[in-house]
Design a protein around this motif. Structure first.
Motif, PDB file in Angstrom:
ATOM      1  N   GLY A 101      32.971  29.483  39.703  1.00 20.25           N
ATOM      2  CA  GLY A 101      34.422  29.581  39.687  1.00 20.25           C
ATOM      3  C   GLY A 101      35.067  28.212  39.865  1.00 20.25           C
ATOM      4  O   GLY A 101      34.401  27.233  40.190  1.00 20.25           O
ATOM      5  N   ARG A 146      37.159  42.071  38.952  1.00 15.25           N
ATOM      6  CA  ARG A 146      38.003  41.004  39.491  1.00 15.25           C
ATOM      7  C   ARG A 146      39.138  41.602  40.313  1.00 15.25           C
ATOM      8  O   ARG A 146      39.526  42.754  40.098  1.00 15.25           O
ATOM      9  CB  ARG A 146      38.551  40.122  38.376  1.00 15.25           C
ATOM     10  CG  ARG A 146      39.546  40.802  37.455  1.00 15.25           C
ATOM     11  CD  ARG A 146      39.910  39.877  36.302  1.00 15.25           C
ATOM     12  NE  ARG A 146      40.891  40.494  35.400  1.00 15.25           N
ATOM     13  CZ  ARG A 146      41.276  39.949  34.260  1.00 15.25           C
ATOM     14  NH1 ARG A 146      40.780  38.768  33.867  1.00 15.25           N
ATOM     15  NH2 ARG A 146      42.178  40.560  33.505  1.00 15.25           N
ATOM     16  N   GLN A 147      39.625  40.777  41.223  1.00 20.62           N
ATOM     17  CA  GLN A 147      40.736  41.199  42.055  1.00 20.62           C
ATOM     18  C   GLN A 147      41.713  40.042  42.190  1.00 20.62           C
ATOM     19  O   GLN A 147      41.375  38.998  42.756  1.00 20.62           O
ATOM     20  CB  GLN A 147      40.251  41.655  43.432  1.00 20.62           C
ATOM     21  CG  GLN A 147      41.339  42.278  44.280  1.00 20.62           C
ATOM     22  CD  GLN A 147      40.781  43.027  45.470  1.00 20.62           C
ATOM     23  OE1 GLN A 147      39.618  42.868  45.857  1.00 20.62           O
ATOM     24  NE2 GLN A 147      41.590  43.884  46.070  1.00 20.62           N
ATOM     25  N   ASP A 155      44.397  35.776  34.217  1.00 13.41           N
ATOM     26  CA  ASP A 155      42.979  35.957  34.527  1.00 13.41           C
ATOM     27  C   ASP A 155      42.633  35.423  35.920  1.00 13.41           C
ATOM     28  O   ASP A 155      41.501  35.601  36.386  1.00 13.41           O
ATOM     29  CB  ASP A 155      42.109  35.220  33.502  1.00 13.41           C
ATOM     30  CG  ASP A 155      42.206  35.802  32.107  1.00 13.41           C
ATOM     31  OD1 ASP A 155      42.292  35.015  31.144  1.00 13.41           O
ATOM     32  OD2 ASP A 155      42.199  37.047  31.991  1.00 13.41           O
ATOM     33  N   GLY A 195      31.921  37.220  45.646  1.00 17.09           N
ATOM     34  CA  GLY A 195      32.965  36.775  44.749  1.00 17.09           C
ATOM     35  C   GLY A 195      33.069  35.274  44.593  1.00 17.09           C
ATOM     36  O   GLY A 195      32.622  34.503  45.449  1.00 17.09           O
ATOM     37  N   GLU A 229      27.555  34.892  43.496  1.00 18.86           N
ATOM     38  CA  GLU A 229      28.300  34.369  42.360  1.00 18.86           C
ATOM     39  C   GLU A 229      28.520  32.860  42.499  1.00 18.86           C
ATOM     40  O   GLU A 229      28.581  32.339  43.628  1.00 18.86           O
ATOM     41  CB  GLU A 229      29.664  35.043  42.240  1.00 18.86           C
ATOM     42  CG  GLU A 229      29.620  36.545  42.059  1.00 18.86           C
ATOM     43  CD  GLU A 229      29.705  37.307  43.359  1.00 18.86           C
ATOM     44  OE1 GLU A 229      30.108  38.483  43.346  1.00 18.86           O
ATOM     45  OE2 GLU A 229      29.369  36.713  44.409  1.00 18.86           O
ATOM     46  N   TYR A 256      36.340  36.882  41.157  1.00 13.66           N
ATOM     47  CA  TYR A 256      35.443  37.612  40.275  1.00 13.66           C
ATOM     48  C   TYR A 256      34.194  38.021  41.047  1.00 13.66           C
ATOM     49  O   TYR A 256      33.536  37.177  41.662  1.00 13.66           O
ATOM     50  CB  TYR A 256      35.078  36.766  39.060  1.00 13.66           C
ATOM     51  CG  TYR A 256      36.186  36.706  38.051  1.00 13.66           C
ATOM     52  CD1 TYR A 256      37.361  35.992  38.316  1.00 13.66           C
ATOM     53  CD2 TYR A 256      36.115  37.414  36.855  1.00 13.66           C
ATOM     54  CE1 TYR A 256      38.411  35.969  37.412  1.00 13.66           C
ATOM     55  CE2 TYR A 256      37.156  37.388  35.937  1.00 13.66           C
ATOM     56  CZ  TYR A 256      38.298  36.668  36.227  1.00 13.66           C
ATOM     57  OH  TYR A 256      39.340  36.649  35.320  1.00 13.66           O
ATOM     58  N   TYR A 257      33.890  39.311  40.977  1.00 13.76           N
ATOM     59  CA  TYR A 257      32.778  39.891  41.715  1.00 13.76           C
ATOM     60  C   TYR A 257      31.706  40.403  40.764  1.00 13.76           C
ATOM     61  O   TYR A 257      32.009  41.094  39.790  1.00 13.76           O
ATOM     62  CB  TYR A 257      33.249  41.056  42.572  1.00 13.76           C
ATOM     63  CG  TYR A 257      34.237  40.703  43.644  1.00 13.76           C
ATOM     64  CD1 TYR A 257      35.598  40.743  43.409  1.00 13.76           C
ATOM     65  CD2 TYR A 257      33.797  40.320  44.917  1.00 13.76           C
ATOM     66  CE1 TYR A 257      36.515  40.419  44.396  1.00 13.76           C
ATOM     67  CE2 TYR A 257      34.704  40.001  45.918  1.00 13.76           C
ATOM     68  CZ  TYR A 257      36.059  40.055  45.643  1.00 13.76           C
ATOM     69  OH  TYR A 257      36.961  39.728  46.624  1.00 13.76           O
ATOM     70  N   VAL A 277      35.998  44.397  34.587  1.00 16.43           N
ATOM     71  CA  VAL A 277      36.145  43.354  33.572  1.00 16.43           C
ATOM     72  C   VAL A 277      35.144  43.559  32.432  1.00 16.43           C
ATOM     73  O   VAL A 277      35.518  43.648  31.271  1.00 16.43           O
ATOM     74  CB  VAL A 277      35.942  41.954  34.184  1.00 16.43           C
ATOM     75  CG1 VAL A 277      35.988  40.879  33.101  1.00 16.43           C
ATOM     76  CG2 VAL A 277      36.986  41.680  35.255  1.00 16.43           C
ATOM     77  N   ARG A 298      41.072  45.885  42.829  1.00 16.27           N
ATOM     78  CA  ARG A 298      39.935  45.391  42.068  1.00 16.27           C
ATOM     79  C   ARG A 298      39.836  46.162  40.756  1.00 16.27           C
ATOM     80  O   ARG A 298      39.963  47.397  40.735  1.00 16.27           O
ATOM     81  CB  ARG A 298      38.648  45.537  42.883  1.00 16.27           C
ATOM     82  CG  ARG A 298      37.480  44.757  42.342  1.00 16.27           C
ATOM     83  CD  ARG A 298      36.330  44.759  43.330  1.00 16.27           C
ATOM     84  NE  ARG A 298      36.686  44.107  44.598  1.00 16.27           N
ATOM     85  CZ  ARG A 298      35.806  43.841  45.553  1.00 16.27           C
ATOM     86  NH1 ARG A 298      34.519  44.163  45.392  1.00 16.27           N
ATOM     87  NH2 ARG A 298      36.207  43.269  46.675  1.00 16.27           N
ATOM     88  N   ALA A 320      41.852  35.294  39.527  1.00 12.54           N
ATOM     89  CA  ALA A 320      41.367  36.352  40.411  1.00 12.54           C
ATOM     90  C   ALA A 320      40.070  35.899  41.072  1.00 12.54           C
ATOM     91  O   ALA A 320      39.472  34.898  40.668  1.00 12.54           O
ATOM     92  CB  ALA A 320      41.114  37.641  39.630  1.00 12.54           C
ATOM     93  N   TRP A 349      30.936  42.889  35.971  1.00 15.77           N
ATOM     94  CA  TRP A 349      31.874  41.979  36.620  1.00 15.77           C
ATOM     95  C   TRP A 349      33.196  42.723  36.840  1.00 15.77           C
ATOM     96  O   TRP A 349      33.677  43.425  35.942  1.00 15.77           O
ATOM     97  CB  TRP A 349      32.135  40.743  35.753  1.00 15.77           C
ATOM     98  CG  TRP A 349      30.991  39.781  35.709  1.00 15.77           C
ATOM     99  CD1 TRP A 349      30.000  39.727  34.760  1.00 15.77           C
ATOM    100  CD2 TRP A 349      30.719  38.733  36.638  1.00 15.77           C
ATOM    101  NE1 TRP A 349      29.135  38.705  35.056  1.00 15.77           N
ATOM    102  CE2 TRP A 349      29.542  38.076  36.206  1.00 15.77           C
ATOM    103  CE3 TRP A 349      31.336  38.276  37.798  1.00 15.77           C
ATOM    104  CZ2 TRP A 349      28.994  36.994  36.892  1.00 15.77           C
ATOM    105  CZ3 TRP A 349      30.783  37.205  38.480  1.00 15.77           C
ATOM    106  CH2 TRP A 349      29.630  36.579  38.028  1.00 15.77           C
TER     107      TRP A 349
END
Length: 122
Positions: free
Chosen positions: A9, A38-39, A90, A115, A6, A94-95, A48, A45, A92, A36
């Protein structure tokens, strides 16, 4: 074996936009559904958005519907998440994730990226 990386970010103000990307190496991407998750700090987790292997179907968590858009480019072996009207909640990591099944859920994921952190300031 797939490798997912990823990027994209960062820190953005509330109301702003950001696009995160996921580069995939290894096998052909077109046979996988992509998603996707997110955590946020101290939270589990959560799902999304997801896109089917051919890109014809998408689904979104209610919390991001109308604000986020998932897309994919199977030739470039990449998946994207365009995030608009961002909110502090929002924030977090993101994975990116792949799955052999549709729709995607946490249990069905077979590969994860490491992530990318998205921070939305108020």
């Amino acid at each position: 074996q797939l490798q997912l990386v990823e990027s994209g970010g960062g820190l953005v103000q509330a109301g702003g936009s950001l696009r995160v990307s996921c580069a995939v190496s290894g096998r052909t991407l077109s046979t996988y559904s992509m998603g996707w998750f997110r955590q946020a700090p101290g939270k589990e987790r959560e799902f999304v958005a997801a896109i089917s292997h051919g890109g014809s179907n998408t689904n979104y968590a209610d919390s991001v519907k109308g604000r986020f858009t998932i897309s994919r480019n199977n030739v470039a072996k990449a998946v994207y998440l365009q995030m608009n009207s961002l909110k502090p909640e929002d924030t977090a990591v993101y994975y990116c994730a792949t799955s052999r099944v549709w729709p995607i859920n946490y249990v069905g994921v077979n590969y994860w990226g490491k992530g990318t952190l998205v921070t939305v300031s108020s």
